[in-house]
Design a protein around this motif. Sequence first.
Motif, PDB file in Angstrom:
ATOM      1  N   LEU A 167      46.250 -26.300  62.967  1.00 35.99           N
ATOM      2  CA  LEU A 167      46.159 -26.473  61.391  1.00 35.99           C
ATOM      3  C   LEU A 167      46.718 -25.153  61.100  1.00 35.99           C
ATOM      4  O   LEU A 167      47.655 -25.002  59.933  1.00 35.99           O
ATOM      5  CB  LEU A 167      44.844 -26.413  61.058  1.00 35.99           C
ATOM      6  N   LEU A 168      46.617 -23.915  61.491  1.00 37.67           N
ATOM      7  CA  LEU A 168      47.385 -22.755  61.180  1.00 37.67           C
ATOM      8  C   LEU A 168      48.741 -22.745  61.074  1.00 37.67           C
ATOM      9  O   LEU A 168      49.466 -22.106  60.262  1.00 37.67           O
ATOM     10  CB  LEU A 168      46.697 -21.531  61.965  1.00 37.67           C
ATOM     11  N   THR A 169      49.167 -23.339  62.511  1.00 37.43           N
ATOM     12  CA  THR A 169      50.865 -23.473  62.441  1.00 37.43           C
ATOM     13  C   THR A 169      51.312 -24.406  61.477  1.00 37.43           C
ATOM     14  O   THR A 169      52.503 -24.184  60.732  1.00 37.43           O
ATOM     15  CB  THR A 169      51.157 -24.086  64.135  1.00 37.43           C
ATOM     16  N   GLU A 170      50.847 -25.657  61.047  1.00 36.67           N
ATOM     17  CA  GLU A 170      51.210 -26.477  60.183  1.00 36.67           C
ATOM     18  C   GLU A 170      51.096 -25.798  58.900  1.00 36.67           C
ATOM     19  O   GLU A 170      52.253 -25.910  57.850  1.00 36.67           O
ATOM     20  CB  GLU A 170      50.362 -27.804  60.208  1.00 36.67           C
ATOM     21  N   PHE A 171      50.163 -25.030  58.492  1.00 39.12           N
ATOM     22  CA  PHE A 171      50.095 -24.443  57.322  1.00 39.12           C
ATOM     23  C   PHE A 171      51.279 -23.526  56.898  1.00 39.12           C
ATOM     24  O   PHE A 171      51.998 -23.702  55.745  1.00 39.12           O
ATOM     25  CB  PHE A 171      48.949 -23.501  57.310  1.00 39.12           C
ATOM     26  N   SER A 197      55.727 -25.751  51.189  1.00 41.12           N
ATOM     27  CA  SER A 197      54.939 -25.352  50.047  1.00 41.12           C
ATOM     28  C   SER A 197      54.489 -23.734  50.160  1.00 41.12           C
ATOM     29  O   SER A 197      54.660 -22.939  49.432  1.00 41.12           O
ATOM     30  CB  SER A 197      53.713 -26.153  49.629  1.00 41.12           C
ATOM     31  N   THR A 198      53.929 -23.611  51.335  1.00 40.99           N
ATOM     32  CA  THR A 198      53.739 -22.400  51.885  1.00 40.99           C
ATOM     33  C   THR A 198      54.579 -21.460  51.544  1.00 40.99           C
ATOM     34  O   THR A 198      54.488 -20.299  51.387  1.00 40.99           O
ATOM     35  CB  THR A 198      52.675 -22.405  53.298  1.00 40.99           C
ATOM     36  N   LYS A 199      55.880 -21.866  52.439  1.00 39.94           N
ATOM     37  CA  LYS A 199      56.848 -20.759  52.286  1.00 39.94           C
ATOM     38  C   LYS A 199      57.362 -20.361  50.777  1.00 39.94           C
ATOM     39  O   LYS A 199      57.730 -19.351  50.880  1.00 39.94           O
ATOM     40  CB  LYS A 199      58.001 -21.379  53.106  1.00 39.94           C
ATOM     41  N   THR A 200      57.438 -21.198  50.062  1.00 37.98           N
ATOM     42  CA  THR A 200      58.000 -21.125  48.506  1.00 37.98           C
ATOM     43  C   THR A 200      56.868 -20.102  47.962  1.00 37.98           C
ATOM     44  O   THR A 200      57.207 -19.307  47.322  1.00 37.98           O
ATOM     45  CB  THR A 200      58.246 -22.412  47.992  1.00 37.98           C
ATOM     46  N   ASN A 201      55.595 -20.607  47.916  1.00 30.59           N
ATOM     47  CA  ASN A 201      54.658 -19.655  47.252  1.00 30.59           C
ATOM     48  C   ASN A 201      54.386 -18.356  47.799  1.00 30.59           C
ATOM     49  O   ASN A 201      54.247 -17.485  47.243  1.00 30.59           O
ATOM     50  CB  ASN A 201      53.102 -20.552  47.384  1.00 30.59           C
ATOM     51  N   TRP A 202      54.573 -18.130  48.952  1.00 36.22           N
ATOM     52  CA  TRP A 202      54.292 -17.085  49.773  1.00 36.22           C
ATOM     53  C   TRP A 202      55.269 -15.977  49.422  1.00 36.22           C
ATOM     54  O   TRP A 202      55.044 -14.833  49.318  1.00 36.22           O
ATOM     55  CB  TRP A 202      54.300 -17.270  51.375  1.00 36.22           C
TER      56      TRP A 202
END
Length: 332
Positions: free
Chosen positions: A289-293, A298-303
């Motif tokens: 799950l962590l890898t998928e996150f 979305s995560t990359k953009t917001n991060w």
Amino acid sequence: MNNNPTAIEKKKLIEELHKGNRRALARAITLVESTRKVDFDASQEILQSILPFAGNSIRIGITGVPGVGKSTFIEALGSHLSSIGHKVAVLAVDPSSPYSGGSILGDKTRMQELSKLDSVFIRPSPTGGTLGGVSRKTRETILLCEAAGYDIILIETVGVGQSEYEVASMVDFFLLLLLPNAGDGLQGIKRGIMELADLIVVNKADGAYQKKAQLAAGEYQGALHLTRRKYAEYETAVLTCSALESKGIKEVWEELTSYVKRMKDDGLFDRNRNSQLVEWTKKLTEELLLTEFWKSDSTKTNWNQFQTDLRDGKITAWQAGIKLIEQFKKIR
């Protein structure tokens, strides 16, 4: 066999694995260790097919501080086990192995005599730079070795550290090697590691250190009374040996087999295996799950945006984490 095994090649590999073919075992382990998706998928197919033939071994973790003589001890123990009819697989766990830039092949060099035996298989077990790598790659390598007919699996760790807890969670028996200088050495041993041990062995009990080893064994035995027992009704024994001279190795094995027999008679052996499997599945699911996150667009953009806001003091770490998770959940 090419780099992308076909269905026919995978079937042949599995057949050879069951025959105990070392080359097939090495190839299967390489697939498990690979980071390529095609290899990962192939390894999972192979593992699924060999599950009914795995599990018939005693899995033994061996740890100790650097310089305690782990490789020499494993060579002496492995040679003894081979001489009495066992097939032995030695897996050496090292966070600094091939994927993270280091090398562990020196272990095979130090176990020269052991590596010559037909009934012994020695393999480094790389972690990929993460402790999670210890869990998946080493656990799956164990299954492959068992399917190839190895009934004793020895897992050597690099020293007293976090990887010891990882290895302890995947073995049936955990052996701690110590040096014959209790004094300062006793202060340097983490209590948690001693609590993990099913057997403590003071190595290098030879020459001028023989008497010191006996004294040290007594002190370590006394120190155990200050720690919590791993199993309330099981007492951890403390023995001495000289791996260099192969003295005391037979006694170590007799103590180990007696302990394991009692575990099996009490039902503890199977309960531990089942508990380990459940915990491993839970941990592996969390890692997936962590890898998928973190792979999510979305995560990359917001991060990227949150990093700027964090540095500018516009948002707290807690708020950033919550928002990252909320955005990830929306796209799921």
